[in-house]
Design a protein around this motif. Structure first.
Motif, PDB file in Angstrom:
ATOM      1  N   LEU A  90      -8.573  -4.595   0.051  1.00  0.00           N
ATOM      2  CA  LEU A  90      -7.266  -4.018  -0.239  1.00  0.00           C
ATOM      3  C   LEU A  90      -7.372  -2.986  -1.369  1.00  0.00           C
ATOM      4  CD1 LEU A  90      -4.259  -4.126   0.465  1.00  0.00           C
ATOM      5  CD2 LEU A  90      -4.008  -5.971  -1.214  1.00  0.00           C
ATOM      6  N   ALA A  91      -8.158  -3.307  -2.380  1.00  0.00           N
ATOM      7  CA  ALA A  91      -8.348  -2.357  -3.493  1.00  0.00           C
ATOM      8  C   ALA A  91      -9.013  -1.066  -3.000  1.00  0.00           C
ATOM      9  CB  ALA A  91      -9.185  -3.010  -4.582  1.00  0.00           C
ATOM     10  N   CYS A  92      -9.977  -1.193  -2.105  1.00  0.00           N
ATOM     11  CA  CYS A  92     -10.642  -0.006  -1.546  1.00  0.00           C
ATOM     12  C   CYS A  92      -9.654   0.851  -0.761  1.00  0.00           C
ATOM     13  CB  CYS A  92     -11.805  -0.425  -0.657  1.00  0.00           C
ATOM     14  SG  CYS A  92     -13.214  -1.105  -1.552  1.00  0.00           S
ATOM     15  N   HIS A  93      -8.814   0.203   0.032  1.00  0.00           N
ATOM     16  CA  HIS A  93      -7.819   0.941   0.812  1.00  0.00           C
ATOM     17  C   HIS A  93      -6.851   1.677  -0.107  1.00  0.00           C
ATOM     18  CE1 HIS A  93      -8.744  -0.027   4.951  1.00  0.00           C
ATOM     19  NE2 HIS A  93      -8.824  -1.331   4.686  1.00  0.00           N
ATOM     20  N   ARG A  94      -6.456   1.053  -1.197  1.00  0.00           N
ATOM     21  CA  ARG A  94      -5.511   1.702  -2.117  1.00  0.00           C
ATOM     22  C   ARG A  94      -6.136   2.928  -2.788  1.00  0.00           C
ATOM     23  NH1 ARG A  94      -1.026  -1.359  -2.772  1.00  0.00           N
ATOM     24  NH2 ARG A  94      -1.172  -3.637  -2.593  1.00  0.00           N
ATOM     25  N   SER A  95      -7.466   2.910  -2.930  1.00  0.00           N
ATOM     26  CA  SER A  95      -8.134   4.024  -3.624  1.00  0.00           C
ATOM     27  C   SER A  95      -8.341   5.247  -2.729  1.00  0.00           C
ATOM     28  CB  SER A  95      -9.489   3.548  -4.157  1.00  0.00           C
ATOM     29  OG  SER A  95     -10.388   3.295  -3.086  1.00  0.00           O
ATOM     30  N   VAL A  96      -8.038   5.083  -1.438  1.00  0.00           N
ATOM     31  CA  VAL A  96      -8.263   6.192  -0.502  1.00  0.00           C
ATOM     32  C   VAL A  96      -6.961   6.958  -0.307  1.00  0.00           C
ATOM     33  CG1 VAL A  96      -8.982   6.843   1.821  1.00  0.00           C
ATOM     34  CG2 VAL A  96     -10.089   4.912   0.648  1.00  0.00           C
ATOM     35  N   PRO A  97      -6.896   8.217  -0.693  1.00  0.00           N
ATOM     36  CA  PRO A  97      -5.657   8.992  -0.500  1.00  0.00           C
ATOM     37  C   PRO A  97      -5.364   9.182   0.994  1.00  0.00           C
ATOM     38  CG  PRO A  97      -7.154  10.081  -2.039  1.00  0.00           C
ATOM     39  CD  PRO A  97      -7.937   9.007  -1.382  1.00  0.00           C
ATOM     40  N   GLY A  98      -4.099   9.037   1.334  1.00  0.00           N
ATOM     41  CA  GLY A  98      -3.681   9.310   2.705  1.00  0.00           C
ATOM     42  C   GLY A  98      -4.041   8.237   3.713  1.00  0.00           C
ATOM     43  N   ALA A  99      -4.542   7.073   3.246  1.00  0.00           N
ATOM     44  CA  ALA A  99      -4.919   5.996   4.178  1.00  0.00           C
ATOM     45  C   ALA A  99      -3.751   5.031   4.384  1.00  0.00           C
ATOM     46  CB  ALA A  99      -6.141   5.263   3.660  1.00  0.00           C
ATOM     47  N   ARG A 100      -2.549   5.596   4.558  1.00  0.00           N
ATOM     48  CA  ARG A 100      -1.326   4.783   4.673  1.00  0.00           C
ATOM     49  C   ARG A 100      -1.426   3.761   5.819  1.00  0.00           C
ATOM     50  NH1 ARG A 100       4.122   5.768   3.469  1.00  0.00           N
ATOM     51  NH2 ARG A 100       3.514   7.784   2.597  1.00  0.00           N
ATOM     52  N   GLU A 101      -1.874   4.231   6.984  1.00  0.00           N
ATOM     53  CA  GLU A 101      -1.926   3.348   8.154  1.00  0.00           C
ATOM     54  C   GLU A 101      -2.935   2.225   7.944  1.00  0.00           C
ATOM     55  OE1 GLU A 101      -0.802   1.924  11.863  1.00  0.00           O
ATOM     56  OE2 GLU A 101       0.087   3.516  10.649  1.00  0.00           O
ATOM     57  N   HIS A 102      -4.127   2.583   7.424  1.00  0.00           N
ATOM     58  CA  HIS A 102      -5.144   1.560   7.180  1.00  0.00           C
ATOM     59  C   HIS A 102      -4.684   0.568   6.119  1.00  0.00           C
ATOM     60  CE1 HIS A 102      -7.872   3.621   9.772  1.00  0.00           C
ATOM     61  NE2 HIS A 102      -7.967   4.704   8.994  1.00  0.00           N
ATOM     62  N   LEU A 103      -4.020   1.070   5.088  1.00  0.00           N
ATOM     63  CA  LEU A 103      -3.514   0.192   4.035  1.00  0.00           C
ATOM     64  C   LEU A 103      -2.480  -0.776   4.592  1.00  0.00           C
ATOM     65  CD1 LEU A 103      -3.237  -0.722   1.119  1.00  0.00           C
ATOM     66  CD2 LEU A 103      -1.663   1.196   0.721  1.00  0.00           C
ATOM     67  N   ALA A 104      -1.563  -0.263   5.426  1.00  0.00           N
ATOM     68  CA  ALA A 104      -0.538  -1.130   6.020  1.00  0.00           C
ATOM     69  C   ALA A 104      -1.182  -2.211   6.881  1.00  0.00           C
ATOM     70  CB  ALA A 104       0.438  -0.296   6.841  1.00  0.00           C
ATOM     71  N   ASN A 105      -2.192  -1.824   7.657  1.00  0.00           N
ATOM     72  CA  ASN A 105      -2.868  -2.802   8.511  1.00  0.00           C
ATOM     73  C   ASN A 105      -3.515  -3.904   7.683  1.00  0.00           C
ATOM     74  OD1 ASN A 105      -2.156  -1.385  10.800  1.00  0.00           O
ATOM     75  ND2 ASN A 105      -4.108  -0.289  10.958  1.00  0.00           N
ATOM     76  N   HIS A 106      -4.184  -3.508   6.592  1.00  0.00           N
ATOM     77  CA  HIS A 106      -4.859  -4.531   5.805  1.00  0.00           C
ATOM     78  C   HIS A 106      -3.865  -5.359   4.984  1.00  0.00           C
ATOM     79  CE1 HIS A 106      -8.381  -6.523   4.328  1.00  0.00           C
ATOM     80  NE2 HIS A 106      -7.820  -6.528   3.117  1.00  0.00           N
ATOM     81  N   LEU A 107      -2.759  -4.770   4.591  1.00  0.00           N
ATOM     82  CA  LEU A 107      -1.726  -5.574   3.917  1.00  0.00           C
ATOM     83  C   LEU A 107      -1.269  -6.721   4.811  1.00  0.00           C
ATOM     84  CD1 LEU A 107       0.396  -2.748   2.245  1.00  0.00           C
ATOM     85  CD2 LEU A 107      -0.685  -4.665   1.026  1.00  0.00           C
ATOM     86  N   HIS A 108      -1.119  -6.424   6.085  1.00  0.00           N
ATOM     87  CA  HIS A 108      -0.701  -7.468   7.030  1.00  0.00           C
ATOM     88  C   HIS A 108      -1.777  -8.552   7.136  1.00  0.00           C
ATOM     89  CE1 HIS A 108       2.105  -8.634  10.287  1.00  0.00           C
ATOM     90  NE2 HIS A 108       1.038  -9.267  10.752  1.00  0.00           N
ATOM     91  N   ALA A 109      -3.062  -8.115   7.252  1.00  0.00           N
ATOM     92  CA  ALA A 109      -4.157  -9.082   7.346  1.00  0.00           C
ATOM     93  C   ALA A 109      -4.277  -9.903   6.062  1.00  0.00           C
ATOM     94  CB  ALA A 109      -5.469  -8.350   7.634  1.00  0.00           C
ATOM     95  N   HIS A 110      -4.098  -9.253   4.922  1.00  0.00           N
ATOM     96  CA  HIS A 110      -4.184  -9.958   3.639  1.00  0.00           C
ATOM     97  C   HIS A 110      -3.044 -10.974   3.505  1.00  0.00           C
ATOM     98  CE1 HIS A 110      -5.686 -10.495  -0.389  1.00  0.00           C
ATOM     99  NE2 HIS A 110      -4.502 -10.238  -0.917  1.00  0.00           N
ATOM    100  N   ALA A 111      -1.865 -10.604   3.986  1.00  0.00           N
ATOM    101  CA  ALA A 111      -0.728 -11.533   3.945  1.00  0.00           C
ATOM    102  C   ALA A 111      -1.005 -12.770   4.798  1.00  0.00           C
ATOM    103  CB  ALA A 111       0.539 -10.828   4.432  1.00  0.00           C
ATOM    104  N   GLU A 112      -1.622 -12.570   5.962  1.00  0.00           N
ATOM    105  CA  GLU A 112      -1.969 -13.715   6.801  1.00  0.00           C
ATOM    106  C   GLU A 112      -2.942 -14.645   6.077  1.00  0.00           C
ATOM    107  OE1 GLU A 112      -3.479 -12.061  10.402  1.00  0.00           O
ATOM    108  OE2 GLU A 112      -1.484 -11.740  11.281  1.00  0.00           O
ATOM    109  N   GLN A 113      -3.908 -14.053   5.378  1.00  0.00           N
ATOM    110  CA  GLN A 113      -4.865 -14.862   4.618  1.00  0.00           C
ATOM    111  C   GLN A 113      -4.152 -15.648   3.518  1.00  0.00           C
ATOM    112  OE1 GLN A 113      -8.218 -15.018   5.406  1.00  0.00           O
ATOM    113  NE2 GLN A 113      -8.221 -16.728   3.980  1.00  0.00           N
ATOM    114  N   LEU A 114      -3.220 -15.015   2.828  1.00  0.00           N
ATOM    115  CA  LEU A 114      -2.445 -15.704   1.790  1.00  0.00           C
ATOM    116  C   LEU A 114      -1.615 -16.844   2.365  1.00  0.00           C
ATOM    117  CD1 LEU A 114      -1.298 -12.551  -0.207  1.00  0.00           C
ATOM    118  CD2 LEU A 114      -2.647 -14.443  -1.157  1.00  0.00           C
ATOM    119  N   ARG A 115      -1.022 -16.612   3.529  1.00  0.00           N
ATOM    120  CA  ARG A 115      -0.194 -17.656   4.133  1.00  0.00           C
ATOM    121  C   ARG A 115      -1.035 -18.843   4.581  1.00  0.00           C
ATOM    122  NH1 ARG A 115       4.590 -16.366   7.972  1.00  0.00           N
ATOM    123  NH2 ARG A 115       5.011 -18.471   7.208  1.00  0.00           N
ATOM    124  N   ARG A 116      -2.280 -18.576   5.007  1.00  0.00           N
ATOM    125  CA  ARG A 116      -3.143 -19.698   5.365  1.00  0.00           C
ATOM    126  C   ARG A 116      -3.412 -20.591   4.159  1.00  0.00           C
ATOM    127  NH1 ARG A 116      -5.518 -16.136   9.240  1.00  0.00           N
ATOM    128  NH2 ARG A 116      -6.936 -15.199   7.705  1.00  0.00           N
TER     129      ARG A 116
END
Length: 674
Positions: A90-116
């Motif tokens: 997630l930190a890597c995705h945030r550091s990439v300018p313009g990676a909005r779609e990739h960041l959104a995708n990983h936010l969803h995956a990270h949320a699933e991991q947190l919910r588990r």
């Protein structure tokens, strides 16, 4: 070159050796199927050594590598490590300018991991960010409905109902189709958004508004073309089920059964599993919930046991068991006790239900059946029901959940107490003693906190003692009756009891009334009887002396006379005719005041007392003095038509005559006036 592989195709060819002699991945490997632990461990090892080509490129590639690493760790069950690696991605995705779609995708995956890991509040924050990212894009991204749905679920799980309600309303407004004929996907997501809004409203206490949401969703589904409606059969079934649940939550009885039945019909129309829910299993559960009356539970049983229930019986045995147990309960509710018992015996005569809830329902249902038949004096039938209930209680006692409350434990103990009484009545003495002992153990534990329940402990001890006495175990029986007497002696009184072996039902009176005294006297009498049979004469004498003192303090002359007579008989058998004579002499004086000159209906007991008096006189060396009481006893026995006492009097007269022929002859002449 990218290779999409599962663990089945990973082999030695997928790895090579770098310049430093390390084993690294030869190609980029993307996981398209779950991996077994060994293959996942191999991948992780390669990534940790930096052997993955992506880890040597830019930040976005590094983010993908960390994300894959997190996925592999999760596959291995190492959720905490997976969460750490996902955070790095997630930190890597945030550091990439313009990676909005990739960041959104990983936010969803990270949320699933947190919910588990049950970190729902943190997951909700990730999903909120995802929603904002996707919502700011042009058009309506296809992932946005899923993001909203996951966000509402996470907020509800975190207890943030107000926020969940706000986002659910936004989702419903955003996803409402604008076209006159919406696509299947548009219809599906709008229906699910309304269902999510209903959940949020219900969690916030607005159940009526939640029901309105369900109605709006159903109205919307009714407007869809036939093909779309058929494709969304699972959505309609899930919605109908939720509507029924909310109707129950609203506290309204009217229409609940119809709602459950409608939900069952919708599930039966579904052509396949819906979000992991098997339609047949859901239909069966809905029919069980419909069972306000017998018919719906019967329908559920027919569904489970019929041709359509083959898969249900194979894959969902717990659902089938619940259906069958609820069917028995519905028969009991309809007072169809015979049918309920037959159904229970057909399934659980030797083995209790596997599920804890099923065991509880069965134990409670069969308790009512047992009590109904025991109250009607049909103890043979009652114990059949009681045995099945006891089997379920056994399973519940050893289950991890155990007893949930004192009230439940008391219910089980009442069931076992009544069963032990029925077993004693039907001659199953050994089993009755064991069941009563189990009940007594339960009552002792409950009485420690609630002394008012000691009457129930007394009842179970009575049943245990009677079974032991009838089995010839007099020492054990005397001990049990002694404990029962102690509980009555110290109890405050109160409460209505269950069936005992000494009577149909015991309804104890308050402590100031004569009933506890009478019950204590009966228990002491049983203790004395068993102690005497076991040869423990001192114990028996002490019990009778306590009975005498009970009635003497109460001023009950008739009961006192009866107790003194028993004390005299036991003293005589214990080899102490002097003590027996003293006791029976007092009885004769009491009867003189109570019944002289005509004993009337009490002739038999007075005759027996005079016979005991004569025996004590003879054994004390006064055979001539025994003549008058013997002649009086013989006359009263004849008047009462009691041939047994009359014959005993004649035998006693012969013994007295043999001991002192002249003295007895003279006493007889004096009595006859000749």
């Amino acid at each position: 070159m990218n290779v999409f592989a599962s663990s089945a195709v990973l082999g030695a060819d997928d790895f090579t050796t770098d310049a430093e002699g390390r084993s690294v991945l030869a190609r980029e490997i993307h996981i398209s199927a779950p991996m077994d632990p060994a293959a996942a461990a191999l991948q992780v090892a390669g990534l940790r050594r930096g052997g993955h080509p992506m880890a040597r490129r830019n930040a976005l590639d590094e983010a993908f590598a960390h994300g894959q690493f997190a996925f592999l760790l999760s596959q291995m069950g190492r959720e905490e490590e997976a969460l750490e690696e996902s955070a790095r991605a997630l930190a890597c995705h945030r550091s990439v300018p313009g990676a909005r779609e990739h960041l959104a995708n990983h936010l969803h995956a990270h949320a699933e991991q947190l919910r588990r890991l049950r970190q729902n509040a943190e997951a909700a924050e990730c999903l909120q960010e995802e929603v904002e990212l996707r919502g700011s894009a042009e058009g309506l991204p296809f992932q946005l409905p899923l993001a909203y749905e996951a966000l509402v679920e996470a907020l509800l799980a975190a207890g943030r109902t107000e926020h969940a309600r706000a986002y659910a309303e936004r989702a419903a407004a955003l996803l409402r189709p604008q076209a006159r004929v919406p696509s299947r996907e548009q219809a599906q997501w709008y229906t699910r958004a309304l269902s999510g809004q209903a959940d949020a409203l219900a969690a916030d206490g607005a159940v009526d508004q939640a029901l309105d949401c369900c109605a709006r969703a159903e109205d919307f589904l009714d407007t869809l073309p036939a093909a779309t409606a058929v494709a969304l059969a699972g959505e309609r079934a899930a919605l109908s089920t939720r509507w029924a649940e909310l109707t129950v939550a609203a506290g309204g009885r009217e229409g609940v059964a119809a709602r459950w039945r409608l939900a069952a019909e919708h599930w039966l129309r579904a052509d396949g599993p819906y979000r992991g829910r098997d339609p047949m299993a859901q239909a069966a559960i809905c029919l069980v919930n419909t069972s306000v009356g017998h018919s719906a539970a019967g329908e559920a049983v027919q569904l489970v046991e019929g041709p359509r229930g083959v898969v249900l019986r194979r894959d969902y045995p717990a659902v089938c068991e619940q259906v069958q147990v609820r069917h028995v309960a519905s028969l009991v509710d309809a007072d169809r006790f015979g049918e309920a018992l037959s159904e229970a015996e057909r399934r659980w005569s030797r083995l209790a239900p596997a599920g804890t809830q099923g065991r509880r329902i069965l134990a409670d249902s069969l308790r009512h059946v047992q009590h109904a038949y025991a109250s009607a004096e049909q103890c043979a039938v009652a114990l059949r029901a009681g045995r099945i209930a006891a089997l379920a209680i056994d399973a519940l006692e050893i289950s991890p959940e155990g007893v949930r409350s004192d009230q439940e434990a008391a219910t089980w103990a009442v069931t076992l107490t009544e069963l032990s009484g029925c077993l004693a009545t039907e001659g199953h003495r050994g089993e009755g003693a064991r069941v009563a002992a189990r009940a007594a153990t339960m009552w002792r534990r409950l009485c420690a906190a609630r002394p008012a329940l000691t009457q129930h402990l007394t009842e179970s001890l009575i049943n245990q003692g009677e079974c032991l006495r009838l089995s010839g175990q007099y020492v054990e029986a005397a001990s049990v009756f002694a404990e029962a007497a102690a509980t009555v002696r110290d109890a405050p009184g109160g409460g209505r009891g269950s069936r005992t072996a000494l009577g149909k039902e015991h309804d104890p009176a308050p402590a100031h009334s004569p009933e506890p005294r009478a019950q204590l006297a009966r228990l002491l009498d049983r203790q004395a009887l068993c102690a005497e049979q076991a040869g423990r004469m001192d114990t028996a004498l002490n019990a009778y002396r306590e009975i005498v003192e009970l009635h003497r303090r109460a001023g009950d002359a008739a009961a006192l006379a009866s107790a003194l007579t028993e004390l005299a008989v036991t003293s005589q058998r214990a080899g102490d005719p002097g003590a027996g004579l003293a006791a029976v002499t007092e009885v004769v004086a009491l009867y003189g005041r109570l019944y002289y000159p005509d004993p009337g209906p009490h002739g038999r007991e007075v005759a027996r007392t005079f016979l005991v008096y004569a025996e004590c006189l003879r054994r004390s060396g006064r055979p001539a003095d025994a003549v008058a009481p013997l002649m009086n006893a013989l006359g009263m026995a004849r008047d009462a038509a009691d041939d047994g006492i009359a014959e005993a009097c004649r035998s006693a007269l012969q013994l007295a005559s043999a001991a002192d022929p002249e003295g007895v002859r003279a006493a007889v002449d004096r009595f006859l006036g000749t």
